[in-house]
Design a protein around this motif. Sequence first.
Motif, PDB file in Angstrom:
ATOM      1  N   UNK A  18       0.800  -1.233   0.000  1.00 36.21           N
ATOM      2  CA  UNK A  18       0.000   0.000   0.000  1.00 36.21           C
ATOM      3  C   UNK A  18       0.830   1.281   0.000  1.00 36.21           C
ATOM      4  N   UNK A  19       1.871   1.408   0.824  1.00 39.31           N
ATOM      5  CA  UNK A  19       2.634   2.672   0.773  1.00 39.31           C
ATOM      6  C   UNK A  19       3.267   2.923  -0.586  1.00 39.31           C
ATOM      7  N   UNK A  20       3.769   1.875  -1.198  1.00 38.04           N
ATOM      8  CA  UNK A  20       4.456   2.034  -2.483  1.00 38.04           C
ATOM      9  C   UNK A  20       3.463   2.336  -3.601  1.00 38.04           C
ATOM     10  N   UNK A  21       2.310   1.704  -3.555  1.00 39.61           N
ATOM     11  CA  UNK A  21       1.267   2.018  -4.531  1.00 39.61           C
ATOM     12  C   UNK A  21       0.748   3.436  -4.311  1.00 39.61           C
ATOM     13  N   UNK A  23       2.537   6.000  -3.211  1.00 39.01           N
ATOM     14  CA  UNK A  23       3.535   6.912  -3.783  1.00 39.01           C
ATOM     15  C   UNK A  23       3.366   6.981  -5.298  1.00 39.01           C
ATOM     16  N   UNK A  24       3.209   5.837  -5.935  1.00 36.31           N
ATOM     17  CA  UNK A  24       3.006   5.813  -7.391  1.00 36.31           C
ATOM     18  C   UNK A  24       1.746   6.591  -7.760  1.00 36.31           C
ATOM     19  N   UNK A  25       0.679   6.411  -6.984  1.00 29.88           N
ATOM     20  CA  UNK A  25      -0.571   7.119  -7.254  1.00 29.88           C
ATOM     21  C   UNK A  25      -0.374   8.625  -7.128  1.00 29.88           C
ATOM     22  N   UNK A  26       0.368   9.081  -6.115  1.00 33.71           N
ATOM     23  CA  UNK A  26       0.611  10.522  -5.951  1.00 33.71           C
ATOM     24  C   UNK A  26       1.408  11.090  -7.123  1.00 33.71           C
ATOM     25  N   UNK A  27       2.369  10.328  -7.620  1.00 24.46           N
ATOM     26  CA  UNK A  27       3.130  10.772  -8.800  1.00 24.46           C
ATOM     27  C   UNK A  27       2.191  10.921  -9.989  1.00 24.46           C
ATOM     28  N   UNK A  28       1.342   9.922 -10.207  1.00 27.03           N
ATOM     29  CA  UNK A  28       0.390   9.967 -11.327  1.00 27.03           C
ATOM     30  C   UNK A  28      -0.545  11.154 -11.182  1.00 27.03           C
ATOM     31  N   UNK A  29      -1.065  11.359  -9.985  1.00 28.47           N
ATOM     32  CA  UNK A  29      -2.001  12.457  -9.739  1.00 28.47           C
ATOM     33  C   UNK A  29      -1.344  13.811 -10.012  1.00 28.47           C
ATOM     34  N   UNK A  30      -0.169  14.042  -9.438  1.00 29.65           N
ATOM     35  CA  UNK A  30       0.535  15.305  -9.655  1.00 29.65           C
ATOM     36  C   UNK A  30       0.880  15.491 -11.131  1.00 29.65           C
ATOM     37  N   UNK A  31       1.327  14.428 -11.764  1.00 30.47           N
ATOM     38  CA  UNK A  31       1.676  14.483 -13.181  1.00 30.47           C
ATOM     39  C   UNK A  31       0.462  14.856 -14.036  1.00 30.47           C
ATOM     40  N   UNK A  32      -0.628  14.181 -13.829  1.00 31.78           N
ATOM     41  CA  UNK A  32      -1.816  14.426 -14.658  1.00 31.78           C
ATOM     42  C   UNK A  32      -2.436  15.796 -14.384  1.00 31.78           C
ATOM     43  N   UNK A  33      -2.448  16.232 -13.132  1.00 30.29           N
ATOM     44  CA  UNK A  33      -2.987  17.567 -12.815  1.00 30.29           C
ATOM     45  C   UNK A  33      -2.159  18.647 -13.494  1.00 30.29           C
ATOM     46  N   UNK A  34      -0.831  18.532 -13.426  1.00 26.03           N
ATOM     47  CA  UNK A  34       0.008  19.554 -14.056  1.00 26.03           C
ATOM     48  C   UNK A  34      -0.141  19.537 -15.575  1.00 26.03           C
ATOM     49  N   UNK A  35      -0.308  18.368 -16.160  1.00 22.81           N
ATOM     50  CA  UNK A  35      -0.494  18.284 -17.617  1.00 22.81           C
ATOM     51  C   UNK A  35      -1.835  18.869 -18.040  1.00 22.81           C
ATOM     52  N   UNK A  90       6.613  -5.940 -13.992  1.00 24.98           N
ATOM     53  CA  UNK A  90       7.848  -6.369 -13.337  1.00 24.98           C
ATOM     54  C   UNK A  90       8.070  -5.607 -12.037  1.00 24.98           C
ATOM     55  N   UNK A  91       7.784  -4.312 -12.044  1.00 26.93           N
ATOM     56  CA  UNK A  91       7.934  -3.507 -10.830  1.00 26.93           C
ATOM     57  C   UNK A  91       6.991  -3.988  -9.739  1.00 26.93           C
ATOM     58  N   UNK A  92       5.756  -4.323 -10.097  1.00 26.15           N
ATOM     59  CA  UNK A  92       4.814  -4.853  -9.100  1.00 26.15           C
ATOM     60  C   UNK A  92       5.348  -6.152  -8.490  1.00 26.15           C
ATOM     61  N   UNK A  93       5.908  -7.009  -9.320  1.00 28.86           N
ATOM     62  CA  UNK A  93       6.518  -8.248  -8.831  1.00 28.86           C
ATOM     63  C   UNK A  93       7.645  -7.932  -7.841  1.00 28.86           C
ATOM     64  N   UNK A  94       8.539  -6.998  -8.211  1.00 25.99           N
ATOM     65  CA  UNK A  94       9.658  -6.640  -7.342  1.00 25.99           C
ATOM     66  C   UNK A  94       9.187  -5.985  -6.051  1.00 25.99           C
ATOM     67  N   UNK A  95       8.165  -5.145  -6.140  1.00 24.97           N
ATOM     68  CA  UNK A  95       7.623  -4.511  -4.936  1.00 24.97           C
ATOM     69  C   UNK A  95       7.057  -5.558  -3.980  1.00 24.97           C
ATOM     70  N   UNK A  96       6.324  -6.495  -4.510  1.00 19.47           N
ATOM     71  CA  UNK A  96       5.741  -7.554  -3.680  1.00 19.47           C
ATOM     72  C   UNK A  96       6.842  -8.376  -3.015  1.00 19.47           C
ATOM     73  N   UNK A 109       8.646   2.661  -6.848  1.00 16.97           N
ATOM     74  CA  UNK A 109       7.356   3.354  -6.829  1.00 16.97           C
ATOM     75  C   UNK A 109       7.398   4.626  -7.676  1.00 16.97           C
ATOM     76  N   UNK A 110       8.492   5.371  -7.588  1.00 18.11           N
ATOM     77  CA  UNK A 110       8.624   6.582  -8.403  1.00 18.11           C
ATOM     78  C   UNK A 110       8.698   6.242  -9.888  1.00 18.11           C
ATOM     79  N   UNK A 111       9.471   5.225 -10.219  1.00 17.23           N
ATOM     80  CA  UNK A 111       9.584   4.808 -11.622  1.00 17.23           C
ATOM     81  C   UNK A 111       8.229   4.327 -12.140  1.00 17.23           C
ATOM     82  N   UNK A 112       7.526   3.525 -11.336  1.00 17.31           N
ATOM     83  CA  UNK A 112       6.224   3.018 -11.763  1.00 17.31           C
ATOM     84  C   UNK A 112       5.216   4.159 -11.931  1.00 17.31           C
TER      85      UNK A 112
END
Length: 170
Positions: A18-21, A23-35, A90-96, A109-112
């Motif tokens: 959950x924490x790593x997902x 972080x990824x969600x926050x990156x996506x949110x910030x990215x999409x809002x700025x775009x 692959x990142x999800x596999x490595x995170x798990x 998480x940042x890369x994903x």
Amino acid sequence: MATKKKSTFSAVSRPSLAPWLGIAFLVILLDQITKIMITRLFTLGEEKPVTGFFNLVLAYNRGAAFSFLSDQGGWQRYFFTAIAVAAVGFILYLLRKNAGQRMFCWALALIMGGALGNLIDRLAYGHVIDFLDFHLAGVGHFPAFNIADSAICIGAFLFIVDELRRVNKN
């Protein structure tokens, strides 16, 4: 007198994804809002100087990093989409598998999050929206990029630092 029997099975607590997902969600949110903001405020190619070395600009990138393959016939959209989907899997596999390794998982998480932010653009628009333009006055411009690209670069840096720390421990 009855005695309680101890269980031979113990619950092994695995660290949560959950924490790593998150972080990824926050990156996506910030990215999409700025775009969304930049596409509503700028027309394609429009630049607004912010400092002597930084502009905001609306640019579309049909290729990969630094506009690699952007001048091709369109096949690259599907190619980079497939790469992003495979990388996220692959990142999800490595995170798990490594959810307890903090720096490693921050990097992943940042890369994903960055990969998914740019994937959303490719699927929705057929190109990635870039808007951060750094330059050296009179010398030239670094290729425009976005929050997702920044997250990928920071994640890659953290990944390298984590690996160097791991190698130095041995």
